[in-house]
Design a protein around this motif. Structure first.
Motif, PDB file in Angstrom:
ATOM      1  N   GLN A  50      11.275   2.794 -18.002  1.00  0.00           N
ATOM      2  CA  GLN A  50      10.267   3.514 -18.784  1.00  0.00           C
ATOM      3  C   GLN A  50       9.335   4.228 -17.817  1.00  0.00           C
ATOM      4  OE1 GLN A  50       9.574   3.900 -22.025  1.00  0.00           O
ATOM      5  NE2 GLN A  50       7.410   4.408 -22.120  1.00  0.00           N
ATOM      6  N   THR A  51       9.265   5.546 -17.894  1.00  0.00           N
ATOM      7  CA  THR A  51       8.307   6.305 -17.088  1.00  0.00           C
ATOM      8  C   THR A  51       7.316   6.998 -18.019  1.00  0.00           C
ATOM      9  OG1 THR A  51       9.588   8.364 -17.070  1.00  0.00           O
ATOM     10  CG2 THR A  51      10.079   6.750 -15.345  1.00  0.00           C
TER      11      THR A  51
ATOM     12  N   GLY B  11       5.804   8.228 -22.516  1.00  0.00           N
ATOM     13  CA  GLY B  11       7.059   8.574 -21.856  1.00  0.00           C
ATOM     14  C   GLY B  11       8.256   8.105 -22.641  1.00  0.00           C
ATOM     15  N   GLY B  12       9.385   8.028 -21.952  1.00  0.00           N
ATOM     16  CA  GLY B  12      10.615   7.623 -22.620  1.00  0.00           C
ATOM     17  C   GLY B  12      11.372   6.614 -21.793  1.00  0.00           C
ATOM     18  N   CYS B  13      12.373   6.017 -22.404  1.00  0.00           N
ATOM     19  CA  CYS B  13      13.202   5.021 -21.735  1.00  0.00           C
ATOM     20  C   CYS B  13      14.478   5.692 -21.232  1.00  0.00           C
ATOM     21  CB  CYS B  13      13.540   3.892 -22.712  1.00  0.00           C
ATOM     22  SG  CYS B  13      12.076   2.946 -23.217  1.00  0.00           S
ATOM     23  N   ILE B  14      14.662   5.646 -19.931  1.00  0.00           N
ATOM     24  CA  ILE B  14      15.789   6.313 -19.276  1.00  0.00           C
ATOM     25  C   ILE B  14      16.883   5.297 -19.003  1.00  0.00           C
ATOM     26  CG2 ILE B  14      16.469   7.645 -17.254  1.00  0.00           C
ATOM     27  CD1 ILE B  14      13.436   8.372 -16.999  1.00  0.00           C
TER      28      ILE B  14
ATOM     29  N   SER C 161      11.772  12.006 -21.205  1.00  0.00           N
ATOM     30  CA  SER C 161      10.664  11.197 -20.709  1.00  0.00           C
ATOM     31  C   SER C 161       9.617  12.136 -20.113  1.00  0.00           C
ATOM     32  CB  SER C 161      11.158  10.176 -19.683  1.00  0.00           C
ATOM     33  OG  SER C 161      10.132   9.254 -19.353  1.00  0.00           O
TER      34      SER C 161
ATOM     35  N   ASN D  36       7.868   9.427 -28.305  1.00  0.00           N
ATOM     36  CA  ASN D  36       8.842   9.502 -27.209  1.00  0.00           C
ATOM     37  C   ASN D  36       9.632   8.209 -26.989  1.00  0.00           C
ATOM     38  OD1 ASN D  36       8.422  12.176 -26.677  1.00  0.00           O
ATOM     39  ND2 ASN D  36       7.295  11.884 -24.775  1.00  0.00           N
ATOM     40  N   PRO D  37       8.967   7.034 -26.965  1.00  0.00           N
ATOM     41  CA  PRO D  37       9.745   5.804 -26.803  1.00  0.00           C
ATOM     42  C   PRO D  37      10.760   5.595 -27.924  1.00  0.00           C
ATOM     43  CG  PRO D  37       7.435   5.386 -26.353  1.00  0.00           C
ATOM     44  CD  PRO D  37       7.516   6.765 -26.938  1.00  0.00           C
TER      45      PRO D  37
ATOM     46  N   SER E   8      13.613   8.436 -27.467  1.00  0.00           N
ATOM     47  CA  SER E   8      14.462   8.212 -26.286  1.00  0.00           C
ATOM     48  C   SER E   8      15.351   6.988 -26.464  1.00  0.00           C
ATOM     49  CB  SER E   8      13.605   8.078 -25.026  1.00  0.00           C
ATOM     50  OG  SER E   8      12.759   6.954 -25.092  1.00  0.00           O
TER      51      SER E   8
END
Length: 626
Positions: A425-426, A431-434, A453, A539-540, A543
């Protein structure tokens, strides 16, 4: 006290104060220096692990053996390697001791200082070399780092302005005031390619140029030290370890845009950062580096501290400005932007701590030096706070363009307990989870945005195979719901509806139609919310749906949490492996397990609270989780 009236006088002071940091240089550069400096981390993390006592014990033992004249114990800011604190660094020997206790002080003095023997048990066990290493340079944690914003953290005493001046402190301010025009300063920052390190990544020099362009009797510089992301501690560590860099940068920014007043907006939960910032401001005033007629010019600049109450929304610049004014911290529509009408409707420039910490070094070294680091559109370095399921929790500063995989495995030491990584997570809640499949994407503003993200302020939370991504999305949405200011309907109502749907999914009560509603609502909030908090709140959710849809479907279709984290979907069964040792029944807090000694036990489902105590207690792994 010597007031600085010119750049020449500052240079003389810098030379005079060299003694404060001279012994910290490498022995090859400093052959004539016989003294040693023992640097002890006094950041929040190490202080909480009793580094104060370590300092006192070192001083006590040094006095006892008569070395007070040749050995100096120095408090510093954060070294970054928080997972291995408290840290003691001896220079110029460059011996790096980790996980030091107050009881170790006697051995450090008697063995290292008196006998010249390294205290082997306190050295870092470097996994890539499969041996203990003595110096910071040998540690993989530091090898790929390039420290600009963190250049003085862990090296100087943050409560002594003389050490900052001895490390070229305030030379950048003297340079701009005596040799550069405001437009030249702004052009230098534009040429450097520095972008805001607080979230959106807007070009810093361009923001300054906007604020300068507007005519006004009063203008303001605001340092955003609110830092509300869970797991983020970049700005706090800079203010704790090098507060003068921010003070100096604010004065430079003030000169560039035509402001004579600056405010540091900092959350009240940062008492140590506040304490050191107050000391830095007071010392700068005593030396004539804040106040009137700086460096013998007609430029005046002063700084005031304003406390925030920890509201995440006040990281948004218009909400922050309202909070500084004493109003409710709510965002407003833009335009007009703060550069035109900000604090008390005057032109205002808001920069975060890390952004400002880069400014003095850019002025001293030049724009071309800075923009050689990083990528075409993301110049320089970025500070990240590594947290979560990673071995080397801590603070790192790396060149833009480095990959997530390099940070996690080469700097961060990989995943705890040898488990598999699932996501990173950034950008905090915004942000989002990559997923693991995208770990080789370079870290820069555009690349992270393209994969759903964002850079954000620099939080980086690592998740392993035991994390449920639906539960992670729910966690961040709980945070957003709590932190929403409530001004606009999409964020106030929409985020709550998102949370309700996520809760239904984690409880096994949702349908596939709910999943569709979740996606549509998330996109709607993204497009219609008033400020950056609301626009990125989903976003979370988006993503995790994009990269981990299989987990969402397992919760809905199979009523199963693949990671075993969502309690309503868990069930425990005792298999035929059971040897009747009774450990499971004895560990159960609600007496939901029945059975005789040496006979297979049974879980009474109606009484089971799904706490997992029996699962953890079973010595033969006879209990399975479904």
């Amino acid at each position: 006290m010597e007031r600085v009236n010119s750049l020449t006088e500052l240079n003389k002071l810098s030379q005079k104060f060299r003694e404060f940091v001279e012994a910290r240089k490498s022995s090859t550069e400093n052959d004539n220096v016989l003294s040693r400096h023992i640097l002890v981390c006094q950041g929040t993390g190490c202080k909480s692990s009793d580094s104060d006592s370590i300092m006192h014990k070192l001083i006590e033992n040094i006095e006892k053996v008569g070395l007070s004249d040749s050995v100096k114990v120095v408090m510093t800011g954060c070294f970054g390697f928080c997972a291995k604190g408290p840290i003691v660094h001896i220079l110029p020997d460059n011996t790096f001791y980790v996980q030091v206790n107050p009881e170790d002080a006697e051995d450090i003095v008697n063995m290292h200082l008196l006998k010249g023997e390294v205290v082997n048990r306190l050295l870092y066990d470097e996994p890539t070399l499969n041996k203990k290493v003595c110096t910071q340079d040998e540690m993989s944690f530091y090898k790929k780092q390039s420290r600009i914003a963190l250049r003085n953290c862990g090296f100087i005493n943050p409560e002594d302005i003389r050490e900052y001046i001895a490390s070229d402190g305030y030379k950048a301010l003297g340079k701009v005031l005596t040799t550069m025009k405001p437009d030249e300063v702004i052009n230098e920052i534009i040429e450097s390619g520095l972008r805001g390190r607080g979230g959106g990544g807007f070009p810093t020099g361009t923001k300054w140029s906007f604020a300068r362009a507007y005519e006004s009797d009063d203008k303001y510089i605001i340092c955003n030290a609110d830092e509300g992301d869970p797991g983020a501690f970049m700005d706090r560590s800079i203010l704790e370890g090098d507060p003068h860099s921010v003070v100096e940068a604010m004065a430079i920014a003030g000169y560039a845009i035509g402001a004579q007043k600056g405010f540091v907006y900092i959350r009240a939960e940062y008492p140590l950062a506040i304490h050191r910032l107050k000391i830095a401001i007071a010392q700068a005033k005593e030396y004539g580096l804040l106040g009137n007629n700086l460096f013998g010019t007609n430029f005046n600049f002063d700084i005031e501290i304003k406390y925030g109450a920890g509201a995440f929304v006040c990281g948004e610049e218009t909400a922050l400005i309202h909070s500084v004014e004493g109003c409710r911290g709510e965002p407003t529509n833009k335009p007009p932007f703060p550069a035109e009408k900000g604090l008390w409707n005057k032109p205002t420039c808001v920069n975060n701590v890390e952004t400002l910490a880069n400014i003095p070094k850019i002025i001293i070294e030049g724009a071309s030096w800075f923009n050689k680091l990083g990528t075409d559109k993301s110049k320089g370095t970025k500070v990240f706070a590594l947290a979560g399921k990673i071995n080397n929790v801590g603070l790192v500063e790396v060149p833009m363009g480095i990959t997530l995989r390099e940070i996690i495995y080469e700097i961060g030491g990989g995943i705890k307990d040898g488990k598999k990584i699932k996501a990173v997570q950034t950008g905090g809640p915004s942000g989002g989870c990559i997923p693991e499949s995208l770990l080789d994407v370079p870290i820069d503003y555009d690349s992270l945005t393209n994969i759903g993200s964002m850079m954000g302020s620099g939080g980086m939370i690592v998740m392993d195979e035991d994390n449920c991504m639906v539960d992670i999305a729910k966690f961040y949405m709980e945070f957003i719901v709590d932190e929403s200011c409530g001004k606009c309907t999409p964020c106030r109502v929409g985020s709550k509806r998102l949370l309700e749907i996520l809760t239904k999914i984690t409880e096994g009560k949702a349908t596939m139609m709910d999943l569709k509603r979740l996606e549509v609502l998330a996109e709607t909030i993204k497009d219609t919310a008033l400020c950056g908090l609301g626009q990125t709140a989903a976003n979370p959710v988006l993503s995790t749906m994009k990269y981990f849809m299989d987990e969402y479907e397992a919760h809905i279709k199979e009523k199963r949490c693949p990671a075993g984290q969502c309690k309503p979907l868990l069930s425990y069964e005792i298999t035929d492996k059971c040897v009747g040792c009774t450990k499971c029944s004895r560990s159960c807090p609600v007496e939901a397990i029945k059975g005789k000694v040496k006979e297979k036990h049974v879980i009474i489902k109606d009484k089971c609270i799904k706490c997992g105590a029996c699962f953890n207690a079973c010595p033969v792994k006879a209990i399975v989780m479904g």
